[in-house]
Structures are given as structure tokens and as C-alpha cells.
Design a protein around this motif. Structure first.
Motif, PDB file in Angstrom:
ATOM      1  N   LYS A 186      12.183  -0.752   7.337  1.00  0.00           N
ATOM      2  CA  LYS A 186      12.438  -0.518   8.766  1.00  0.00           C
ATOM      3  C   LYS A 186      11.193  -0.053   9.530  1.00  0.00           C
ATOM      4  O   LYS A 186      11.255   0.197  10.725  1.00  0.00           O
ATOM      5  N   LEU A 187      10.074   0.061   8.849  1.00  0.00           N
ATOM      6  CA  LEU A 187       8.843   0.519   9.496  1.00  0.00           C
ATOM      7  C   LEU A 187       8.243  -0.574  10.369  1.00  0.00           C
ATOM      8  O   LEU A 187       8.093  -1.716   9.930  1.00  0.00           O
ATOM      9  N   ASP A 188       7.877  -0.213  11.585  1.00  0.00           N
ATOM     10  CA  ASP A 188       7.110  -1.120  12.419  1.00  0.00           C
ATOM     11  C   ASP A 188       5.632  -0.873  12.112  1.00  0.00           C
ATOM     12  O   ASP A 188       5.288  -0.066  11.243  1.00  0.00           O
ATOM     13  N   TYR A 189       4.761  -1.571  12.841  1.00  0.00           N
ATOM     14  CA  TYR A 189       3.325  -1.436  12.560  1.00  0.00           C
ATOM     15  C   TYR A 189       2.862   0.018  12.662  1.00  0.00           C
ATOM     16  O   TYR A 189       2.190   0.528  11.766  1.00  0.00           O
ATOM     17  N   ALA A 190       3.239   0.695  13.760  1.00  0.00           N
ATOM     18  CA  ALA A 190       2.814   2.086  13.958  1.00  0.00           C
ATOM     19  C   ALA A 190       3.356   2.988  12.841  1.00  0.00           C
ATOM     20  O   ALA A 190       2.650   3.880  12.356  1.00  0.00           O
ATOM     21  N   GLY A 191       4.578   2.751  12.432  1.00  0.00           N
ATOM     22  CA  GLY A 191       5.168   3.546  11.356  1.00  0.00           C
ATOM     23  C   GLY A 191       4.458   3.324  10.037  1.00  0.00           C
ATOM     24  O   GLY A 191       4.192   4.268   9.288  1.00  0.00           O
ATOM     25  N   ARG A 192       4.121   2.066   9.738  1.00  0.00           N
ATOM     26  CA  ARG A 192       3.392   1.776   8.490  1.00  0.00           C
ATOM     27  C   ARG A 192       2.045   2.475   8.494  1.00  0.00           C
ATOM     28  O   ARG A 192       1.651   3.078   7.493  1.00  0.00           O
ATOM     29  N   GLU A 193       1.347   2.392   9.629  1.00  0.00           N
ATOM     30  CA  GLU A 193       0.040   3.050   9.734  1.00  0.00           C
ATOM     31  C   GLU A 193       0.173   4.563   9.571  1.00  0.00           C
ATOM     32  O   GLU A 193      -0.647   5.191   8.903  1.00  0.00           O
ATOM     33  N   ALA A 194       1.211   5.151  10.177  1.00  0.00           N
ATOM     34  CA  ALA A 194       1.417   6.605  10.076  1.00  0.00           C
ATOM     35  C   ALA A 194       1.699   7.013   8.638  1.00  0.00           C
ATOM     36  O   ALA A 194       1.174   8.020   8.146  1.00  0.00           O
ATOM     37  N   VAL A 195       2.506   6.233   7.930  1.00  0.00           N
ATOM     38  CA  VAL A 195       2.833   6.560   6.539  1.00  0.00           C
ATOM     39  C   VAL A 195       1.588   6.423   5.669  1.00  0.00           C
ATOM     40  O   VAL A 195       1.311   7.280   4.821  1.00  0.00           O
ATOM     41  N   ILE A 196       0.805   5.381   5.865  1.00  0.00           N
ATOM     42  CA  ILE A 196      -0.423   5.195   5.085  1.00  0.00           C
ATOM     43  C   ILE A 196      -1.390   6.352   5.340  1.00  0.00           C
ATOM     44  O   ILE A 196      -1.958   6.913   4.396  1.00  0.00           O
ATOM     45  N   LYS A 202       0.836  -1.211   0.000  1.00  0.00           N
ATOM     46  CA  LYS A 202       0.000   0.000   0.000  1.00  0.00           C
ATOM     47  C   LYS A 202       0.864   1.251   0.000  1.00  0.00           C
ATOM     48  O   LYS A 202       0.581   2.213  -0.717  1.00  0.00           O
ATOM     49  N   ILE A 203       1.917   1.245   0.811  1.00  0.00           N
ATOM     50  CA  ILE A 203       2.800   2.410   0.894  1.00  0.00           C
ATOM     51  C   ILE A 203       3.449   2.673  -0.457  1.00  0.00           C
ATOM     52  O   ILE A 203       3.474   3.811  -0.936  1.00  0.00           O
ATOM     53  N   HIS A 204       3.946   1.638  -1.110  1.00  0.00           N
ATOM     54  CA  HIS A 204       4.593   1.820  -2.417  1.00  0.00           C
ATOM     55  C   HIS A 204       3.591   2.274  -3.474  1.00  0.00           C
ATOM     56  O   HIS A 204       3.888   3.155  -4.286  1.00  0.00           O
ATOM     57  N   PRO A 214       9.404   5.055  -4.880  1.00  0.00           N
ATOM     58  CA  PRO A 214       9.922   4.250  -3.775  1.00  0.00           C
ATOM     59  C   PRO A 214      11.236   3.547  -4.121  1.00  0.00           C
ATOM     60  O   PRO A 214      11.978   3.157  -3.244  1.00  0.00           O
ATOM     61  N   GLY A 215      11.531   3.405  -5.397  1.00  0.00           N
ATOM     62  CA  GLY A 215      12.771   2.757  -5.821  1.00  0.00           C
ATOM     63  C   GLY A 215      13.970   3.674  -5.815  1.00  0.00           C
ATOM     64  O   GLY A 215      15.107   3.231  -5.954  1.00  0.00           O
ATOM     65  N   ASP A 216      13.756   4.971  -5.622  1.00  0.00           N
ATOM     66  CA  ASP A 216      14.858   5.932  -5.599  1.00  0.00           C
ATOM     67  C   ASP A 216      15.592   5.802  -4.268  1.00  0.00           C
ATOM     68  O   ASP A 216      15.050   6.088  -3.217  1.00  0.00           O
ATOM     69  N   LYS A 217      16.851   5.375  -4.324  1.00  0.00           N
ATOM     70  CA  LYS A 217      17.629   5.119  -3.106  1.00  0.00           C
ATOM     71  C   LYS A 217      18.294   6.383  -2.556  1.00  0.00           C
ATOM     72  O   LYS A 217      18.897   6.349  -1.489  1.00  0.00           O
ATOM     73  N   ASP A 218      18.189   7.487  -3.259  1.00  0.00           N
ATOM     74  CA  ASP A 218      18.790   8.742  -2.792  1.00  0.00           C
ATOM     75  C   ASP A 218      18.123   9.158  -1.480  1.00  0.00           C
ATOM     76  O   ASP A 218      16.918   9.343  -1.428  1.00  0.00           O
ATOM     77  N   PRO A 219      18.920   9.312  -0.391  1.00  0.00           N
ATOM     78  CA  PRO A 219      18.322   9.684   0.899  1.00  0.00           C
ATOM     79  C   PRO A 219      17.582  11.018   0.859  1.00  0.00           C
ATOM     80  O   PRO A 219      16.740  11.287   1.713  1.00  0.00           O
ATOM     81  N   ALA A 220      17.882  11.857  -0.127  1.00  0.00           N
ATOM     82  CA  ALA A 220      17.211  13.158  -0.232  1.00  0.00           C
ATOM     83  C   ALA A 220      15.992  13.118  -1.148  1.00  0.00           C
ATOM     84  O   ALA A 220      15.357  14.146  -1.384  1.00  0.00           O
ATOM     85  N   SER A 221      15.656  11.929  -1.664  1.00  0.00           N
ATOM     86  CA  SER A 221      14.496  11.835  -2.552  1.00  0.00           C
ATOM     87  C   SER A 221      13.234  12.199  -1.779  1.00  0.00           C
ATOM     88  O   SER A 221      13.183  12.122  -0.547  1.00  0.00           O
ATOM     89  N   GLU A 222      12.211  12.569  -2.525  1.00  0.00           N
ATOM     90  CA  GLU A 222      10.944  12.943  -1.890  1.00  0.00           C
ATOM     91  C   GLU A 222      10.394  11.791  -1.046  1.00  0.00           C
ATOM     92  O   GLU A 222       9.902  11.996   0.071  1.00  0.00           O
ATOM     93  N   VAL A 233       7.791  11.387   8.533  1.00  0.00           N
ATOM     94  CA  VAL A 233       6.600  10.762   9.112  1.00  0.00           C
ATOM     95  C   VAL A 233       6.955   9.698  10.156  1.00  0.00           C
ATOM     96  O   VAL A 233       6.311   9.614  11.197  1.00  0.00           O
ATOM     97  N   ALA A 234       7.999   8.886   9.884  1.00  0.00           N
ATOM     98  CA  ALA A 234       8.254   7.730  10.753  1.00  0.00           C
ATOM     99  C   ALA A 234       9.705   7.610  11.232  1.00  0.00           C
ATOM    100  O   ALA A 234      10.059   6.615  11.854  1.00  0.00           O
ATOM    101  N   ASN A 235      10.533   8.578  10.879  1.00  0.00           N
ATOM    102  CA  ASN A 235      11.927   8.601  11.331  1.00  0.00           C
ATOM    103  C   ASN A 235      12.734   7.398  10.834  1.00  0.00           C
ATOM    104  O   ASN A 235      13.578   6.861  11.547  1.00  0.00           O
ATOM    105  N   VAL A 236      12.432   6.942   9.598  1.00  0.00           N
ATOM    106  CA  VAL A 236      13.201   5.882   8.940  1.00  0.00           C
ATOM    107  C   VAL A 236      13.484   6.323   7.512  1.00  0.00           C
ATOM    108  O   VAL A 236      12.791   7.182   6.966  1.00  0.00           O
ATOM    109  N   ARG A 237      14.504   5.746   6.895  1.00  0.00           N
ATOM    110  CA  ARG A 237      14.823   6.062   5.498  1.00  0.00           C
ATOM    111  C   ARG A 237      14.388   4.954   4.541  1.00  0.00           C
ATOM    112  O   ARG A 237      14.458   5.110   3.342  1.00  0.00           O
ATOM    113  N   SER A 238      13.928   3.845   5.090  1.00  0.00           N
ATOM    114  CA  SER A 238      13.508   2.714   4.267  1.00  0.00           C
ATOM    115  C   SER A 238      12.210   2.145   4.828  1.00  0.00           C
ATOM    116  O   SER A 238      12.075   1.979   6.052  1.00  0.00           O
ATOM    117  N   SER A 239      11.278   1.828   3.954  1.00  0.00           N
ATOM    118  CA  SER A 239      10.008   1.259   4.424  1.00  0.00           C
ATOM    119  C   SER A 239      10.228  -0.087   5.092  1.00  0.00           C
ATOM    120  O   SER A 239       9.434  -0.496   5.936  1.00  0.00           O
TER     121      SER A 239
END
Length: 146
Positions: free
Chosen positions: A46-56, A10-12, A22-30, A38-44
């Protein structure tokens, strides 16, 4: 708790629908910046349940409207169907290998040469090619998929 794979899909899908890659590996990408904000991670990954929900929730607040479950295109459903028939026959050893297979199979068609991840992401023309490849594979292996 939500299904991790479904949440990440869903996030992708939501990010792509909003013009983020989502395929852009540049840390400065949008996309990466959004994950960080939103979740203090650079890769989806690494998202936990709460982070996934926050991003969605964030993607929805930006205007993304997810399609109801089961509304993927007929072609995408056919790709899953044939892949599962190949798995049932023992030709495919890892049922969840479809994502890797699609990525590898579609690299030459993808604008950045990375391949797509899910049948739902494929342009219609590429879906047709993937379906034909799966049909040929099933035919070679004498696997009935219809």
C-alpha cells in the motif's frame, strides 16, 4: 520516481537485515508497526512513492546499509540468469514469476514454511538447491543456459 518493485525489495531486504520479518502478517509485528509509524500503512503493497522513500530512509536511519546495485551474490545472479534463459525459450511464461516460483519451491526449507521471496534472501544452502532445480529443468527442456 523510484521503481516500485526495486523499492519494495529494498524495504524487505532492509527490514530482514534489521531483524524484522516482512512475512509476519500479525498487525502488531515489529515490521507492521514500523510501516504504520513511518507511512501509516500496514502493508508495503500500500506504500506510494513517498511512503517507500520514507520507509527506506527510516531503515537506513536504524543502521541498515544497502549493498550497491549489482552486488547480489554470484548464486543469486545465476538463479536470475537461468530463469531468464527459461523465459527466453518460452518454458517460463511469466518472466516476473520467479518470486512466486521461489516462494513455492522453498516452502519446505523456510523456518516458517512460507518460502523466501527473492534469490538474495535465500540461505546459501537453499540457493544451491534452487540452482540445481533450475539446471535440471533447463536440461529437461533442452534449454542452454551457459
Amino acid at each position: 520516481m523510484g521503481d516500485r518493485k526495486a523499492d519494495l525489495a529494498k524495504i524487505h531486504i532492509g527490514a530482514k537485515a534489521l531483524g524484522m520479518d516482512p512475512g509476519d502478517k500479525d498487525p502488531a509485528s515489529e515490521y507492521r508497526t514500523m510501516l504504520w509509524n513511518v507511512a501509516n500503512v500496514r502493508s508495503s503493497a500500500k506504500l506510494d512513492y513517498a511512503g517507500r522513500e520514507a520507509v527506506i530512509r527510516h531503515l537506513k536511519s536504524r543502521g541498515w546499509k544497502p549493498k550497491p546495485i549489482g552486488s547480489s551474490s554470484r548464486q543469486a545472479r545465476l538463479i536470475y540468469h537461468i530463469w531468464n534463459k527459461l523465459a527466453d525459450a518460452g518454458v517460463v511464461h511469466h518472466r516476473d514469476g520467479l518470486i512466486s516460483w521461489i516462494r513455492t519451491t522453498t516452502k519446505s526449507e523456510h523456518p516458517q514454511g512460507t518460502g523466501w521471496q527473492l534469490p538474495e534472501f535465500l540461505p546459501k544452502k537453499v540457493k544451491s538447491k534452487v540452482i540445481e532445480q533450475l539446471k535440471e529443468w533447463a536440461k529437461r527442456e533442452e534449454v542452454r543456459w551457459k
